[in-house]
Design a protein around this motif. Structure first.
Motif, PDB file in Angstrom:
ATOM      1  N   ASP A 190      12.740   2.613 -56.391  1.00  0.00           N
ATOM      2  CA  ASP A 190      12.019   3.180 -57.293  1.00  0.00           C
ATOM      3  C   ASP A 190      11.113   4.354 -56.680  1.00  0.00           C
ATOM      4  OD1 ASP A 190      10.799   3.731 -60.006  1.00  0.00           O
ATOM      5  OD2 ASP A 190       9.641   1.840 -60.081  1.00  0.00           O
ATOM      6  N   VAL A 191      10.385   4.248 -55.692  1.00  0.00           N
ATOM      7  CA  VAL A 191       9.407   5.289 -55.214  1.00  0.00           C
ATOM      8  C   VAL A 191      10.275   6.489 -54.664  1.00  0.00           C
ATOM      9  CG1 VAL A 191       8.097   5.799 -53.410  1.00  0.00           C
ATOM     10  CG2 VAL A 191       7.614   3.761 -54.534  1.00  0.00           C
ATOM     11  N   LEU A 192      11.448   5.950 -54.029  1.00  0.00           N
ATOM     12  CA  LEU A 192      12.372   6.988 -53.555  1.00  0.00           C
ATOM     13  C   LEU A 192      13.010   7.762 -54.438  1.00  0.00           C
ATOM     14  CD1 LEU A 192      13.705   7.787 -50.640  1.00  0.00           C
ATOM     15  CD2 LEU A 192      15.586   6.359 -51.376  1.00  0.00           C
ATOM     16  N   VAL A 193      13.475   7.459 -55.661  1.00  0.00           N
ATOM     17  CA  VAL A 193      14.072   8.078 -56.551  1.00  0.00           C
ATOM     18  C   VAL A 193      13.094   8.890 -57.255  1.00  0.00           C
ATOM     19  CG1 VAL A 193      16.128   6.874 -56.603  1.00  0.00           C
ATOM     20  CG2 VAL A 193      14.426   6.389 -58.384  1.00  0.00           C
ATOM     21  N   THR A 214      11.376  16.334 -56.343  1.00  0.00           N
ATOM     22  CA  THR A 214       9.877  16.700 -56.574  1.00  0.00           C
ATOM     23  C   THR A 214       9.344  17.307 -55.269  1.00  0.00           C
ATOM     24  OG1 THR A 214       8.484  14.852 -56.101  1.00  0.00           O
ATOM     25  CG2 THR A 214       9.862  14.992 -58.345  1.00  0.00           C
ATOM     26  N   PRO A 215       8.422  18.279 -55.499  1.00  0.00           N
ATOM     27  CA  PRO A 215       7.624  18.598 -54.081  1.00  0.00           C
ATOM     28  C   PRO A 215       6.601  17.472 -53.853  1.00  0.00           C
ATOM     29  CG  PRO A 215       6.689  19.410 -56.180  1.00  0.00           C
ATOM     30  CD  PRO A 215       7.836  18.894 -56.829  1.00  0.00           C
ATOM     31  N   GLY A 216       6.634  16.368 -54.461  1.00  0.00           N
ATOM     32  CA  GLY A 216       5.716  15.357 -54.176  1.00  0.00           C
ATOM     33  C   GLY A 216       4.681  15.300 -55.436  1.00  0.00           C
ATOM     34  N   MET A 217       3.908  13.985 -54.993  1.00  0.00           N
ATOM     35  CA  MET A 217       2.837  13.933 -56.394  1.00  0.00           C
ATOM     36  C   MET A 217       1.902  12.934 -55.688  1.00  0.00           C
ATOM     37  SD  MET A 217       5.077  11.240 -58.571  1.00  0.00           S
ATOM     38  CE  MET A 217       6.372  12.551 -58.796  1.00  0.00           C
ATOM     39  N   LEU A 249      -0.559   9.879 -55.083  1.00  0.00           N
ATOM     40  CA  LEU A 249      -0.474   8.379 -55.181  1.00  0.00           C
ATOM     41  C   LEU A 249      -0.543   7.962 -56.706  1.00  0.00           C
ATOM     42  CD1 LEU A 249      -1.380   7.108 -51.569  1.00  0.00           C
ATOM     43  CD2 LEU A 249       0.938   7.489 -52.645  1.00  0.00           C
ATOM     44  N   THR A 250      -1.770   8.461 -57.349  1.00  0.00           N
ATOM     45  CA  THR A 250      -1.896   8.060 -58.842  1.00  0.00           C
ATOM     46  C   THR A 250      -0.821   8.268 -59.489  1.00  0.00           C
ATOM     47  OG1 THR A 250      -4.376   8.361 -58.359  1.00  0.00           O
ATOM     48  CG2 THR A 250      -3.324   8.474 -60.467  1.00  0.00           C
ATOM     49  N   GLU A 251      -0.270   9.579 -59.517  1.00  0.00           N
ATOM     50  CA  GLU A 251       0.912  10.131 -60.241  1.00  0.00           C
ATOM     51  C   GLU A 251       1.888   9.291 -60.068  1.00  0.00           C
ATOM     52  OE1 GLU A 251      -0.149  14.971 -60.920  1.00  0.00           O
ATOM     53  OE2 GLU A 251       0.831  14.286 -59.146  1.00  0.00           O
ATOM     54  N   LEU A 252       2.149   8.982 -58.863  1.00  0.00           N
ATOM     55  CA  LEU A 252       3.584   8.174 -58.260  1.00  0.00           C
ATOM     56  C   LEU A 252       3.460   6.853 -59.075  1.00  0.00           C
ATOM     57  CD1 LEU A 252       6.057   7.837 -56.622  1.00  0.00           C
ATOM     58  CD2 LEU A 252       4.509   7.300 -54.753  1.00  0.00           C
ATOM     59  N   GLY A 253       2.207   6.082 -58.814  1.00  0.00           N
ATOM     60  CA  GLY A 253       2.007   4.912 -59.597  1.00  0.00           C
ATOM     61  C   GLY A 253       2.131   4.870 -61.040  1.00  0.00           C
ATOM     62  N   ASP A 254       1.614   6.166 -61.538  1.00  0.00           N
ATOM     63  CA  ASP A 254       2.136   6.291 -63.301  1.00  0.00           C
ATOM     64  C   ASP A 254       3.590   6.420 -63.632  1.00  0.00           C
ATOM     65  OD1 ASP A 254      -0.425   5.847 -63.766  1.00  0.00           O
ATOM     66  OD2 ASP A 254      -1.073   8.047 -63.881  1.00  0.00           O
ATOM     67  N   ILE A 311      18.557  11.036 -47.973  1.00  0.00           N
ATOM     68  CA  ILE A 311      18.997   9.778 -48.496  1.00  0.00           C
ATOM     69  C   ILE A 311      19.036   9.660 -49.881  1.00  0.00           C
ATOM     70  CG2 ILE A 311      18.264   7.448 -48.481  1.00  0.00           C
ATOM     71  CD1 ILE A 311      17.698   7.471 -45.708  1.00  0.00           C
ATOM     72  N   PHE A 312      18.142  10.310 -50.440  1.00  0.00           N
ATOM     73  CA  PHE A 312      18.007  10.350 -52.140  1.00  0.00           C
ATOM     74  C   PHE A 312      19.296  11.110 -52.621  1.00  0.00           C
ATOM     75  CE2 PHE A 312      16.951  13.345 -55.565  1.00  0.00           C
ATOM     76  CZ  PHE A 312      16.844  12.367 -56.740  1.00  0.00           C
ATOM     77  N   GLU A 313      19.547  12.065 -51.740  1.00  0.00           N
ATOM     78  CA  GLU A 313      20.871  13.063 -52.510  1.00  0.00           C
ATOM     79  C   GLU A 313      21.962  12.190 -52.242  1.00  0.00           C
ATOM     80  OE1 GLU A 313      20.412  16.829 -50.917  1.00  0.00           O
ATOM     81  OE2 GLU A 313      18.346  17.491 -51.730  1.00  0.00           O
ATOM     82  N   ALA A 314      22.152  11.489 -51.451  1.00  0.00           N
ATOM     83  CA  ALA A 314      23.231  10.740 -51.060  1.00  0.00           C
ATOM     84  C   ALA A 314      23.321   9.335 -52.146  1.00  0.00           C
ATOM     85  CB  ALA A 314      23.548  10.165 -49.622  1.00  0.00           C
ATOM     86  N   ILE A 315      22.330   8.711 -52.404  1.00  0.00           N
ATOM     87  CA  ILE A 315      22.252   7.513 -52.816  1.00  0.00           C
ATOM     88  C   ILE A 315      22.290   7.510 -54.556  1.00  0.00           C
ATOM     89  CG2 ILE A 315      21.862   6.013 -50.961  1.00  0.00           C
ATOM     90  CD1 ILE A 315      19.191   5.318 -51.883  1.00  0.00           C
TER      91      ILE A 315
END
Length: 136
Positions: free
Chosen positions: A33-36, A41-44, A46-51, A96-100
């Motif tokens: 879930d976190v990986l995808v 994205t350029p990143g976010m 941790l609060t945005e990631l949690g949301d 890895i993201f681009e592969a899986i």
């Protein structure tokens, strides 16, 4: 209780179908879930990631820690606000993201893609309506 029972059974059926594919790629559902979520994205923060994930916020830190130890996620403190931390995929995480991710989408489409578009739209509408009754 019929509605609750069917909701739970549906979610269990989805997990039974989806989780083996996630594990096949070497991740548990939370890590995936976190990986995808960070992918493309350029990143976010941790609060945005949690949301943006399906994780409880208390679980997020340990998941990001594990992905960081695997060399897949970077954590960078925000220069403007030291209380904020950004998470992003490393080059290896992106690879890895681009592969899986496309492979997992194809796996999901092998079943969910068989649902006719009009029926899929009705299901989405019904689930959104159900969620609206549960959210505060």
């Amino acid at each position: 209780m019929t509605l609750v029972r069917e909701l739970v059974r549906t979610y269990q059926a989805f997990e039974t179908f989806a989780i083996p594919d996630i594990r096949h790629h070497g991740f548990n559902p939370a890590e995936f879930d976190v990986l995808v979520t960070l992918g493309n994205t350029p990143g976010m923060t941790l609060t945005e990631l949690g949301d943006s994930t399906l994780l409880f916020k208390t679980t997020l830190t340990s998941v990001v820690d594990r992905l960081q130890k695997k060399g897949l996620v970077n954590r960078v403190p925000c220069q403007e606000d030291k209380r904020r931390t950004y998470a992003s995929l490393t080059p290896e995480g992106e690879r890895i993201f681009e592969a899986i991710f496309p492979a997992h989408i194809e796996h999901l489409k092998s079943r969910l893609g068989k649902i006719p578009p009009r029926q899929r739209d009705r299901l989405v509408k019904a689930m959104r309506e159900l969620r609206s009754h549960l959210e505060v």
